[in-house]
Design a protein around this motif. Structure first.
Motif, PDB file in Angstrom:
ATOM      1  N   LEU A   1       0.831  -1.200   0.000  1.00 38.18           N
ATOM      2  CA  LEU A   1       0.000   0.000   0.000  1.00 38.18           C
ATOM      3  C   LEU A   1       0.868   1.253   0.000  1.00 38.18           C
ATOM      4  O   LEU A   1       0.587   2.213  -0.700  1.00 38.18           O
ATOM      5  CB  LEU A   1      -0.947  -0.005   1.199  1.00 38.18           C
ATOM      6  N   ALA A   2       1.955   1.230   0.763  1.00 37.62           N
ATOM      7  CA  ALA A   2       2.857   2.379   0.803  1.00 37.62           C
ATOM      8  C   ALA A   2       3.500   2.608  -0.561  1.00 37.62           C
ATOM      9  O   ALA A   2       3.623   3.739  -1.025  1.00 37.62           O
ATOM     10  CB  ALA A   2       3.931   2.169   1.864  1.00 37.62           C
ATOM     11  N   LEU A   3       3.915   1.540  -1.212  1.00 39.20           N
ATOM     12  CA  LEU A   3       4.497   1.673  -2.549  1.00 39.20           C
ATOM     13  C   LEU A   3       3.471   2.192  -3.539  1.00 39.20           C
ATOM     14  O   LEU A   3       3.788   2.963  -4.433  1.00 39.20           O
ATOM     15  CB  LEU A   3       5.042   0.324  -3.034  1.00 39.20           C
ATOM     16  N   LEU A   4       2.242   1.779  -3.351  1.00 39.54           N
ATOM     17  CA  LEU A   4       1.172   2.238  -4.221  1.00 39.54           C
ATOM     18  C   LEU A   4       1.034   3.748  -4.132  1.00 39.54           C
ATOM     19  O   LEU A   4       0.813   4.426  -5.134  1.00 39.54           O
ATOM     20  CB  LEU A   4      -0.134   1.564  -3.800  1.00 39.54           C
TER      21      LEU A   4
ATOM     22  N   ALA B   1      -4.436   2.816   4.890  1.00 37.40           N
ATOM     23  CA  ALA B   1      -3.336   2.196   5.634  1.00 37.40           C
ATOM     24  C   ALA B   1      -3.792   1.662   6.993  1.00 37.40           C
ATOM     25  O   ALA B   1      -3.505   0.504   7.323  1.00 37.40           O
ATOM     26  CB  ALA B   1      -2.169   3.157   5.777  1.00 37.40           C
ATOM     27  N   PRO B   2      -4.527   2.447   7.791  1.00 35.82           N
ATOM     28  CA  PRO B   2      -4.963   1.903   9.081  1.00 35.82           C
ATOM     29  C   PRO B   2      -5.980   0.760   8.932  1.00 35.82           C
ATOM     30  O   PRO B   2      -6.005  -0.162   9.739  1.00 35.82           O
ATOM     31  CB  PRO B   2      -5.588   3.083   9.811  1.00 35.82           C
ATOM     32  N   LYS B   3      -6.792   0.828   7.883  1.00 32.85           N
ATOM     33  CA  LYS B   3      -7.768  -0.239   7.660  1.00 32.85           C
ATOM     34  C   LYS B   3      -7.059  -1.540   7.323  1.00 32.85           C
ATOM     35  O   LYS B   3      -7.430  -2.610   7.818  1.00 32.85           O
ATOM     36  CB  LYS B   3      -8.719   0.134   6.517  1.00 32.85           C
ATOM     37  N   VAL B   4      -6.041  -1.452   6.462  1.00 32.71           N
ATOM     38  CA  VAL B   4      -5.287  -2.646   6.084  1.00 32.71           C
ATOM     39  C   VAL B   4      -4.544  -3.188   7.303  1.00 32.71           C
ATOM     40  O   VAL B   4      -4.521  -4.392   7.543  1.00 32.71           O
ATOM     41  CB  VAL B   4      -4.316  -2.340   4.921  1.00 32.71           C
ATOM     42  N   LYS B   5      -3.973  -2.292   8.076  1.00 33.89           N
ATOM     43  CA  LYS B   5      -3.234  -2.704   9.278  1.00 33.89           C
ATOM     44  C   LYS B   5      -4.156  -3.411  10.271  1.00 33.89           C
ATOM     45  O   LYS B   5      -3.758  -4.353  10.950  1.00 33.89           O
ATOM     46  CB  LYS B   5      -2.583  -1.492   9.933  1.00 33.89           C
TER      47      LYS B   5
ATOM     48  N   GLU C   1      -7.169 -12.280   3.578  1.00 33.97           N
ATOM     49  CA  GLU C   1      -8.244 -12.056   2.618  1.00 33.97           C
ATOM     50  C   GLU C   1      -8.849 -10.659   2.784  1.00 33.97           C
ATOM     51  O   GLU C   1      -9.122  -9.969   1.801  1.00 33.97           O
ATOM     52  CB  GLU C   1      -9.339 -13.123   2.753  1.00 33.97           C
ATOM     53  N   GLU C   2      -9.058 -10.251   4.014  1.00 31.88           N
ATOM     54  CA  GLU C   2      -9.606  -8.924   4.272  1.00 31.88           C
ATOM     55  C   GLU C   2      -8.631  -7.841   3.807  1.00 31.88           C
ATOM     56  O   GLU C   2      -9.026  -6.852   3.182  1.00 31.88           O
ATOM     57  CB  GLU C   2      -9.910  -8.746   5.760  1.00 31.88           C
ATOM     58  N   ALA C   3      -7.344  -8.055   4.084  1.00 32.20           N
ATOM     59  CA  ALA C   3      -6.322  -7.085   3.662  1.00 32.20           C
ATOM     60  C   ALA C   3      -6.268  -6.984   2.142  1.00 32.20           C
ATOM     61  O   ALA C   3      -6.170  -5.887   1.584  1.00 32.20           O
ATOM     62  CB  ALA C   3      -4.959  -7.474   4.223  1.00 32.20           C
ATOM     63  N   GLU C   4      -6.342  -8.122   1.463  1.00 33.04           N
ATOM     64  CA  GLU C   4      -6.330  -8.115  -0.001  1.00 33.04           C
ATOM     65  C   GLU C   4      -7.548  -7.397  -0.555  1.00 33.04           C
ATOM     66  O   GLU C   4      -7.450  -6.644  -1.532  1.00 33.04           O
ATOM     67  CB  GLU C   4      -6.254  -9.551  -0.538  1.00 33.04           C
ATOM     68  N   ALA C   5      -8.697  -7.623   0.045  1.00 31.46           N
ATOM     69  CA  ALA C   5      -9.928  -6.956  -0.407  1.00 31.46           C
ATOM     70  C   ALA C   5      -9.805  -5.445  -0.225  1.00 31.46           C
ATOM     71  O   ALA C   5     -10.196  -4.674  -1.109  1.00 31.46           O
ATOM     72  CB  ALA C   5     -11.137  -7.500   0.351  1.00 31.46           C
ATOM     73  N   LEU C   6      -9.249  -5.021   0.897  1.00 30.30           N
ATOM     74  CA  LEU C   6      -9.052  -3.592   1.139  1.00 30.30           C
ATOM     75  C   LEU C   6      -8.058  -3.004   0.135  1.00 30.30           C
ATOM     76  O   LEU C   6      -8.248  -1.891  -0.360  1.00 30.30           O
ATOM     77  CB  LEU C   6      -8.575  -3.351   2.575  1.00 30.30           C
ATOM     78  N   ASN C   7      -7.001  -3.748  -0.157  1.00 28.27           N
ATOM     79  CA  ASN C   7      -6.027  -3.284  -1.153  1.00 28.27           C
ATOM     80  C   ASN C   7      -6.673  -3.134  -2.526  1.00 28.27           C
ATOM     81  O   ASN C   7      -6.433  -2.146  -3.219  1.00 28.27           O
ATOM     82  CB  ASN C   7      -4.836  -4.244  -1.238  1.00 28.27           C
ATOM     83  N   ARG C   8      -7.493  -4.111  -2.918  1.00 24.28           N
ATOM     84  CA  ARG C   8      -8.178  -4.019  -4.217  1.00 24.28           C
ATOM     85  C   ARG C   8      -9.106  -2.810  -4.248  1.00 24.28           C
ATOM     86  O   ARG C   8      -9.174  -2.088  -5.248  1.00 24.28           O
ATOM     87  CB  ARG C   8      -8.955  -5.306  -4.504  1.00 24.28           C
TER      88      ARG C   8
ATOM     89  N   VAL D   1      -7.199   4.309  -9.101  1.00 22.83           N
ATOM     90  CA  VAL D   1      -7.344   4.365 -10.562  1.00 22.83           C
ATOM     91  C   VAL D   1      -8.449   5.359 -10.923  1.00 22.83           C
ATOM     92  O   VAL D   1      -8.294   6.152 -11.853  1.00 22.83           O
ATOM     93  CB  VAL D   1      -7.631   2.961 -11.149  1.00 22.83           C
ATOM     94  N   ASP D   2      -9.540   5.342 -10.171  1.00 25.14           N
ATOM     95  CA  ASP D   2     -10.621   6.303 -10.408  1.00 25.14           C
ATOM     96  C   ASP D   2     -10.135   7.739 -10.215  1.00 25.14           C
ATOM     97  O   ASP D   2     -10.520   8.638 -10.963  1.00 25.14           O
ATOM     98  CB  ASP D   2     -11.809   6.035  -9.481  1.00 25.14           C
TER      99      ASP D   2
END
Length: 125
Positions: free
Chosen positions: A11-14, A60-64, A70-77, A84-85
């Motif tokens: 996420l930070a790299l993103l 970032a806090p949500k992913v953390k 699975e939840e982290a991946e969903a948040l990243n997506r 992108v939007d």
């Protein structure tokens, strides 16, 4: 279970240089050429970048806090989709955004131009 640091790093790299993908010959050719971007394009980049930083700070806090991978991946997506939007909303294509972001690595003058736009566009907090 806490989310692995890998997702936080992703996420930070993103946020730092979003959507920059590994490129071979095309990147080398582009790096060899001095690419010129218009002020309106750079302003669009700055606007998109500002939105991406805000989204990164939001997610970032949500992913953390995610309880599993699975939840982290969903948040990243979800975050990536919103990023992108934000790029599209700024008026740039994802490809042009990537091209500008990649050019920042090797063009200090370009970095300076965008930093000025970022400073002018956002009030000091």
């Amino acid at each position: 279970m806490k989310t692995p640091a890998l997702f936080l790093t992703a996420l930070a790299l993103l946020a730092a240089v979003p959507f920059v993908q590994a490129q071979t010959d095309a990147a080398q050719v582009t790096a060899a050429q001095k690419v010129s971007f218009s002020d309106p394009q750079l302003q669009q980049f700055a606007d998109a970048y500002r939105s991406i930083v805000i989204l990164s700070r939001e997610y970032a806090p949500k992913v953390k806090a995610a309880t599993d991978i699975e939840e982290a991946e969903a948040l990243n997506r979800e975050a990536q989709g919103k990023m992108v939007d934000a790029i599209k909303k700024s008026g740039l294509s994802k490809e042009l955004y990537q091209q500008i972001a990649t050019s920042l690595k090797s063009d200090p003058a370009l970095v300076e131009r965008i930093n000025k736009m970022l400073q002018q566009g956002q009030p000091q907090q």
